[in-house]
Design a protein around this motif. Structure first.
Motif, mmCIF file in Angstrom:
data_model
loop_
_atom_site.group_PDB
_atom_site.id
_atom_site.type_symbol
_atom_site.label_atom_id
_atom_site.label_comp_id
_atom_site.label_asym_id
_atom_site.label_seq_id
_atom_site.Cartn_x
_atom_site.Cartn_y
_atom_site.Cartn_z
ATOM 1 N N VAL A 110 -98.519 -128.860 52.853
ATOM 2 C CA VAL A 110 -99.313 -127.640 53.129
ATOM 3 C C VAL A 110 -99.930 -127.710 54.532
ATOM 4 N N PRO A 111 -100.712 -128.737 54.881
ATOM 5 C CA PRO A 111 -101.203 -128.792 56.270
ATOM 6 C C PRO A 111 -100.091 -129.008 57.295
ATOM 7 N N ILE A 112 -99.004 -129.696 56.903
ATOM 8 C CA ILE A 112 -97.887 -129.874 57.852
ATOM 9 C C ILE A 112 -97.303 -128.495 58.203
ATOM 10 N N ALA A 113 -97.052 -127.670 57.156
ATOM 11 C CA ALA A 113 -96.422 -126.357 57.405
ATOM 12 C C ALA A 113 -97.338 -125.434 58.200
ATOM 13 N N ARG A 114 -98.637 -125.728 58.197
ATOM 14 C CA ARG A 114 -99.587 -124.886 58.941
ATOM 15 C C ARG A 114 -100.006 -125.525 60.260
ATOM 16 N N ALA A 115 -99.234 -126.514 60.716
ATOM 17 C CA ALA A 115 -99.445 -127.153 62.026
ATOM 18 C C ALA A 115 -100.884 -127.650 62.200
ATOM 19 N N MET A 116 -101.407 -128.330 61.175
ATOM 20 C CA MET A 116 -102.771 -128.820 61.289
ATOM 21 C C MET A 116 -102.864 -130.150 62.049
ATOM 22 N N MET A 117 -101.718 -130.689 62.444
ATOM 23 C CA MET A 117 -101.699 -131.911 63.266
ATOM 24 C C MET A 117 -100.548 -131.781 64.254
ATOM 25 N N PRO A 118 -100.620 -132.445 65.436
ATOM 26 C CA PRO A 118 -99.514 -132.343 66.386
ATOM 27 C C PRO A 118 -98.240 -132.948 65.806
ATOM 28 N N GLN A 119 -97.135 -132.232 65.976
ATOM 29 C CA GLN A 119 -95.849 -132.680 65.429
ATOM 30 C C GLN A 119 -94.775 -132.593 66.492
ATOM 31 N N GLU A 120 -93.690 -133.323 66.268
ATOM 32 C CA GLU A 120 -92.588 -133.329 67.233
ATOM 33 C C GLU A 120 -91.852 -132.005 67.228
ATOM 34 N N ARG A 121 -91.814 -131.340 66.078
ATOM 35 C CA ARG A 121 -91.097 -130.063 65.998
ATOM 36 C C ARG A 121 -92.011 -129.015 65.374
ATOM 37 N N GLN A 122 -91.711 -127.759 65.680
ATOM 38 C CA GLN A 122 -92.483 -126.637 65.140
ATOM 39 C C GLN A 122 -92.235 -126.549 63.636
ATOM 40 N N PRO A 123 -93.252 -126.632 62.779
ATOM 41 C CA PRO A 123 -92.980 -126.567 61.331
ATOM 42 C C PRO A 123 -92.555 -125.163 60.894
ATOM 43 N N GLU A 124 -91.768 -125.133 59.808
ATOM 44 C CA GLU A 124 -91.387 -123.843 59.242
ATOM 45 C C GLU A 124 -92.479 -123.436 58.257
ATOM 46 N N ARG A 125 -93.008 -122.225 58.368
ATOM 47 C CA ARG A 125 -94.063 -121.780 57.463
ATOM 48 C C ARG A 125 -93.489 -121.562 56.059
ATOM 49 N N GLY A 126 -94.321 -121.565 55.063
ATOM 50 C CA GLY A 126 -93.825 -121.146 53.760
ATOM 51 C C GLY A 126 -94.017 -122.122 52.630
ATOM 52 N N ASP A 127 -94.727 -123.246 52.846
ATOM 53 C CA ASP A 127 -94.989 -124.102 51.688
ATOM 54 C C ASP A 127 -96.320 -123.688 51.060
#
Ligand code: SF4
Ligand code: SF4
Length: 308
Positions: free
Chosen positions: A291-308
């Motif tokens: 849930v926080p990954i899909a909402r970009a709550m932390m810096p990530q290597e790739r843009q997360p896909e929304r929808g979880d």
């Protein structure tokens, strides 16, 4: 690393009960001592949700939320407070029961996530048709000022299921329903007695390289692009714009925090509860909080896909 922008809408993962009408072999809750618990004081929970600043997305899961005796009251109350409602369910509820949920939510549903437990599903195509029907129903009822509701289907990628995943994905593609895989997890250690063990927590099972390839070809864990996420040390908004809540009101920063009994945020139902103001470094070697990954709550290597 620099924190991501402050998310406008906060998110809560609320386990409203431990009760469930299924008994899946891979259920991570199967060792719980009490699988009959449910949040009993709906008005008190709603008072606490009313104290939150601004609009939040409340993601209701369990156990199985549709066996909760006051689910519609909870959903109607959250809608009345101006929050949005998302759900994780085993999708065993009848269409009539789902209709009553849709009415209670008054157009404020976000993500409706159906966990497909294959031991209980005889006809995958009819599961897909029911999901497609619900998505249409939710979109027809949706408040046009809010993000569009979506329905997705997830399944646990046990080693036995992996050879079937591509054909399952094809069935959902035919019905235009989003299909996601979740790696199988196993528990290591007992949180209540071994909270300092570095290996404690839920760990993804060991997959062979060919099995990993199948999972990644279907988008990884809940289409986040990876099977296991590692964000230790990175600034994360969990604890400020995301937290998890149980049926007793206990609040923790995220699932790895709760397993280790760390970063408790107090009890949501009383004055001991508090939200952080700012992001803070992640303390955990792996992150399974999509849930926080899909909402970009932390810096990530790739843009997360929304929808979880
Ligand atoms: S439906 Fe979900 S909560 Fe219920 S037994 Fe299966 S995995 Fe566990
Ligand atoms: S485990 Fe995930 S959700 Fe929890 S603090 Fe770390 S990055 Fe954030």
């Amino acid at each position: 690393m620099k924190a991501t922008p402050r998310p406008d809408e906060g998110v809560i993962s609320w386990n409203v009960n431990t009760a469930c009408n299924y008994r899946c072999g891979y259920c991570t809750q199967r060792f719980k001592d009490d699988r009959g618990r449910w949040s009993r004081d709906t008005p008190r929970f709603l008072e606490a949700f009313a104290r939150l600043p601004g609009r939040w997305e409340v993601k209701i899961s369990g156990g199985e939320p549709f066996v909760h005796p006051t689910l519609d009251e909870i959903v109607g109350g959250l809608a009345g407070l101006g929050h949005r409602i998302s759900v994780v369910t085993n999708f065993s509820a009848s269409e009539a029961r789902l209709e009553s949920f849709v009415e209670a939510a008054r157009g404020r549903v976000g993500v409706f996530s159906c966990s497909m437990h294959l031991a209980y599903v005889d006809d995958v195509a009819s599961f897909a048709r029911k999901a497609a029907w619900l998505e249409e129903r939710l979109r027809a009822a949706a408040d046009p000022t809010l993000p569009r509701p979506s329905v997705n289907v997830t399944t646990v990628a046990t080693k036995a299921v992996i050879p079937r995943l591509s054909s399952l994905a094809a069935i959902f593609a035919t019905h235009e329903v989003a299909f996601k895989v979740q790696p199988e997890k196993q528990e290591r250690g007992r949180p209540e007695i071994e909270h300092s063990l570095p290996t404690l927590g839920q760990h993804v099972i060991e997959y062979e390289p060919a099995e990993r390839e199948v999972l990644l070809s279907l988008g990884g864990h809940n289409r986040t692009g990876e099977i296991v996420h590692r964000y230790e040390g990175r600034p994360c908004w969990s604890g400020a714009r995301y937290f998890i809540l149980d049926d007793l009101g206990e609040a923790f920063r995220c699932y790895p925090a709760r397993r280790r009994r760390l970063e408790r945020m107090g009890n949501f139902l009383d004055a001991s509860f508090s939200l952080a103001d700012e992001p803070a470094p992640c303390l955990y070697a792996t992150c399974n909080c999509t849930v926080p990954i899909a909402r970009a709550m932390m810096p990530q290597e790739r843009q997360p896909e929304r929808g979880d």
